[in-house]
Design a protein around this motif. Structure first.
Motif, short mmCIF file in Angstrom:
data_model
loop_
_atom_site.label_atom_id
_atom_site.label_comp_id
_atom_site.label_asym_id
_atom_site.label_seq_id
_atom_site.Cartn_x
_atom_site.Cartn_y
_atom_site.Cartn_z
N HIS A 305 15.91 12.70 -33.48
CA HIS A 305 17.15 11.91 -33.51
C HIS A 305 16.86 10.54 -34.11
O HIS A 305 16.66 9.55 -33.38
CB HIS A 305 17.73 11.76 -32.10
N LEU A 306 16.84 10.46 -35.43
CA LEU A 306 16.59 9.19 -36.10
C LEU A 306 17.90 8.41 -36.23
O LEU A 306 18.88 8.92 -36.79
CB LEU A 306 15.98 9.43 -37.48
N PRO A 307 17.94 7.15 -35.77
CA PRO A 307 19.19 6.35 -35.82
C PRO A 307 19.40 5.73 -37.20
O PRO A 307 19.35 4.50 -37.36
CB PRO A 307 18.96 5.29 -34.75
N ILE A 308 19.67 6.55 -38.20
CA ILE A 308 19.75 6.05 -39.58
C ILE A 308 20.97 5.16 -39.81
O ILE A 308 21.02 4.42 -40.80
CB ILE A 308 19.75 7.21 -40.59
N PHE A 309 21.98 5.24 -38.94
CA PHE A 309 23.17 4.40 -39.09
C PHE A 309 23.18 3.24 -38.08
O PHE A 309 24.20 2.59 -37.90
CB PHE A 309 24.44 5.23 -38.89
N GLY A 310 22.05 3.01 -37.44
CA GLY A 310 21.97 1.93 -36.46
C GLY A 310 22.03 2.45 -35.03
O GLY A 310 22.56 3.53 -34.76
N LEU A 311 21.47 1.68 -34.12
CA LEU A 311 21.40 2.09 -32.72
C LEU A 311 22.76 2.22 -32.05
O LEU A 311 22.97 3.14 -31.24
CB LEU A 311 20.51 1.11 -31.94
N PRO A 312 23.74 1.32 -32.32
CA PRO A 312 25.04 1.50 -31.65
C PRO A 312 25.70 2.84 -31.95
O PRO A 312 26.18 3.52 -31.04
CB PRO A 312 25.87 0.32 -32.21
N LEU A 313 25.72 3.24 -33.22
CA LEU A 313 26.31 4.53 -33.57
C LEU A 313 25.49 5.68 -32.99
O LEU A 313 26.06 6.72 -32.60
CB LEU A 313 26.42 4.67 -35.08
#
Length: 749
Positions: A305-313
């Motif tokens: 689960h890589l947060p490529i759109f940022g941690l909030p999303l």
């Protein structure tokens, strides 16, 4: 006198034209019958080979199939997606026998490779065919107490259930073969592509003879009605027709069936060895990369689960990327259109509807909750889309013959020509392929006038090319095995589930499975997509009308009925794809049938055992295995049996269903046109909605890789298919090692 003289000249000219036309017809008929004889001889020679059915080929197919079975169980529990992997199976089988060629007594031939991939595919598809990625988890984990659940089954009962439902679809497919493969010559693109792969691997051009017959002879038949229209046209056609039976236009560049890759199969002998070695090397490299990632992901699970759109999303709305090479490989196989439609579903579901449901309070729980979160809420919308797509698509398959041929049938019925109507259906079948028309034969052309030929007549004089009767499955055996397999299905369900499912419900489910499998086979033959999910949902919908919602076992019966229909349709479609491959390469249909039955039996036992193994080691549902398809199954059963829906879910589901019913109709109308791919497909959009975005993003990357290679670079499909196969098999096989590590409780980093 002038007028009499002109009349005599015209009569003489007409007579000359008729004589030349008759000569043209005779020559054309000779070409056609020569093609028939060549193809028939080819089929007879191939079917007589001892390698059509061998113990070694069956054993290798079983081993490959077990690997695919593990892989499909792993991916199926994650996302509900499985693959028959027929092309990789043939490639692996070829590589194995090529590596031991010095130590075997007789060569590994194309027909034995057909046996290998038939057995492997039969074993590998059992996780879906026996319900272990959807129905069984729903029964085990998602049934509520008020629904008389959950139902926990021992390994022995799981295997008995599998053996009960894995045969009747295979047996029922056998009599369909003559209609859809021999008479109508439906494409079955995967089966045709597998034949191409096998032919290229074995380096022979002779295996294209039957394909040349199918493409060339059919074109000759379709053009035969035009022979009498013009002397010059008929002469041009005759000059441009080769003795192989493949017509070309006057310029010499006519392609009768450009979508049939087997027509162009063959390879240069000098480059053949390096060609197959390059493919094997690519497969091994892809396998190694995917396997390394899979093993690494056990020790570092965060890379799923890589947060490529940022941690909030990522934290609030589950927008992460799972960089799994296997899911990229799945996207390559699916292609850009399907993966982009899935991406559209993810955007609608997880980018719009999920925040909306959360903000409005319709799904007040955590976003990742199936019970009260937006994950569970948007499933209802995706479910409505799937149902709308299924009803419209399957409804069209039923209505199309009536629309296309109804006026002709009605006219013959009014004239009392019932025998002619029967003959017409015997020659073309009730479900005729779209665009098929009646054609005049050479014999009829010789006996009829020019004006009559313009009306178009049937082509029945040219014999159908098929394997020798000794290599076909006898009708009596088919009937006996069908009765036995249906009896086994009824008996196994009664033993496993007892009185929960009444006898009439079991027989009705089997009858619907057989009926709907005909439509599934036709859809697969024309589009390469077997709508098993739609078939199962349609069965669930029908059973909601048969079993009253007041019945405490209504949900369980509904689930099992859908599972039976899905299994029948899947097995029939899988068998038909393999039979298409075998027909193009001249393999014995009887040998393939034996291989499929053996593979189904072994696959039923293995898939039940593998499912029990995974569910005993991992938490299901949860963690790696969310079993989204199980939720779709249980939600469908609750929806059609009148159970409660979340707030505002039915309004949005109804609206989405209407929209995609229209879009599905538009897609049907645009079949074969360039713009059809731009109209979203209901099933693909729905899959993108009920799977979390992490899987869909990876598949979309694979779809874009496929687009770049096939459409932008305009390169052949084989290398990317080999690449995708290695990526999928690498993760699927190494996941067994991860399973062992988890069972031994080896800690993560």
């Amino acid at each position: 006198m002038a007028s009499d003289s002109g009349s005599l000249e015209n009569d003489s000219e007409d007579e000359t034209t008729a004589l030349r036309t008759a000569s043209t017809e005779e020559d054309t008929e000779e070409v056609e019958h020569s093609a028939v004889e060549d193809s028939q001889r080819f089929l007879a020679e191939q079917a007589e080979q001892a390698q059509n059915f061998t113990l070694r080929g069956t054993a290798v197919g079983l081993v490959i199939g077990i690997i695919i079975c593990f892989s499909n169980t792993y991916f199926g529990l994650q996302t509900g997606w499985i693959s028959g992997m027929t092309m990789p199976a043939s490639l692996i089988g070829f590589a194995f026998f090529k590596s031991i060629s010095k130590y075997i007594d007789y060569p590994f031939t194309p027909v034995e490779n057909v046996l290998v991939q038939t057995v492997a595919s039969a074993v590998g598809t059992m996780p879906l065919g026996c319900g272990f990625v959807g129905v069984v988890p729903a029964l085990n984990y998602l049934l509520k107490r008020e629904e008389n659940g959950p139902i926990h089954l021992s390994a022995a009962k799981l295997i008995l259930w599998s053996l009960g439902i894995c045969f009747f679809g295979v047996v029922f497919a056998v009599p369909l073969r003559r209609q859809v493969i021999i008479r109508e010559k439906l494409k079955f693109p995967t089966g045709t592509a597998t034949a191409l792969i096998i032919s290229v691997l074995h380096g022979g051009n002779e295996h294209a003879k039957i394909a040349r017959h199918e493409s060339g002879l059919e074109s000759a038949r379709r053009r035969s009605a035009d022979i009498l229209r013009s002397r010059s046209q008929s002469q041009d056609l005759l000059r441009s027709t080769t003795m192989s039976g493949i017509p070309r236009d006057a310029a010499g560049n006519f392609q009768p069936v450009p979508t049939n890759p087997v027509y162009n199969m063959g390879s240069d002998e000098g480059g053949h060895k390096s060609d197959w070695k390059a493919k094997i090397r690519l497969l091994v490299i892809a396998f190694g990369v995917s396997g390394f990632y899979t093993l690494s992901s056990y020790f570092i699970p965060q890379i799923h689960h890589l947060p490529i759109f940022g941690l909030p999303l990522a934290n609030d709305w589950l927008w992460t990327l799972n960089p799994s090479p296997a899911y990229v490989g799945q996207g390559i196989i699916m292609g850009p259109a399907t993966t982009l439609h899935m991406m559209l579903g993810a955007i609608i579901g997880w980018g719009i509807l999920s925040p909306l449901a959360k903000h409005k309070g319709w799904a007040s729980g955590p976003v990742d909750s199936w019970q009260d979160g937006s994950k569970g809420w948007i499933v209802w919308v995706s479910l409505a889309i799937m149902l709308a797509d299924s009803v419209i698509s399957l409804g069209w398959l039923v209505l199309r013959p009536l629309i296309v041929h109804g006026p002709q049938w009605y006219g013959k019925a009014r004239e009392g020509k019932f025998w002619g109507l029967w003959e017409s259906q015997q020659s073309r079948g009730l479900y005729a392929a779209l665009g098929t028309s009646e054609h005049t034969t050479s014999h009829q052309l010789r006996s009829r006038s020019v004006s009559q030929s313009k009306q178009g007549m049937k082509s029945d004089d040219i014999p159908e090319v098929d394997a020798p009767p000794a290599h076909l499955v006898p009708n009596r055996a088919v009937l006996g095995l069908l009765v036995v397999s249906i009896g086994l299905c009824v008996l196994s369900i009664r033993i496993v589930f007892g009185a929960l499912v009444p006898f009439y419900a079991i027989f009705l489910a089997i009858a619907l499975a057989l009926l709907l499998s005909v439509m599934g086979v036709r859809a697969q033959g024309e589009t390469d997509l077997n709508p098993v999910s739609g078939i199962s949902k349609l069965t669930q919908l029908i059973f909601a009308l048969v079993i009253p919602s007041s019945n405490p076992n209504a949900v369980t019966i509904n689930l099992l009925a859908g599972a039976i229909s899905e299994s029948g349709a899947l097995q029939a479609g899988d068998m038909m794809q393999d039979l298409k491959t075998g027909h193009l390469l001249g393999a014995s249909p009887r040998a393939q049938f034996y291989g499929q039955m053996i593979g189904s039996a072994v696959g039923a036992v293995v898939s039940g055992s593998v499912y029990k193994l995974y569910t005993s080691v991992y938490k299901v549902p949860g963690g790696m295995f969310e079993v989204p398809t199980a939720y779709v199954w249980i939600f469908t059963a609750r929806l059609v049996t009148g159970r409660g829906l979340p707030e505002m879910a039915w309004q949005w589901a109804l609206g989405a269903g209407i929209v995609f019913a229209v879009l599905t109709a538009v897609r049907i109308r645009g079949q074969g046109r360039w713009w059809q791919a731009w109209v979203p497909g209901g099933i693909a959009v729905a899959v993108g909605m009920y799977n979390t975005p992490s899987f869909t993003l990876a598949r979309t990357i694979g779809g874009l890789v496929s687009w770049y290679w096939r459409w932008y670079r305009k390169r052949e499909d084989t290398p990317v298919i080999v690449l995708a196969s290695g990526l999928i098999l690498g993760e699927g096989l190494v996941s067994i090692l991860n399973l062992c590590l988890a069972s031994m409780e080896v800690p993560h980093l």
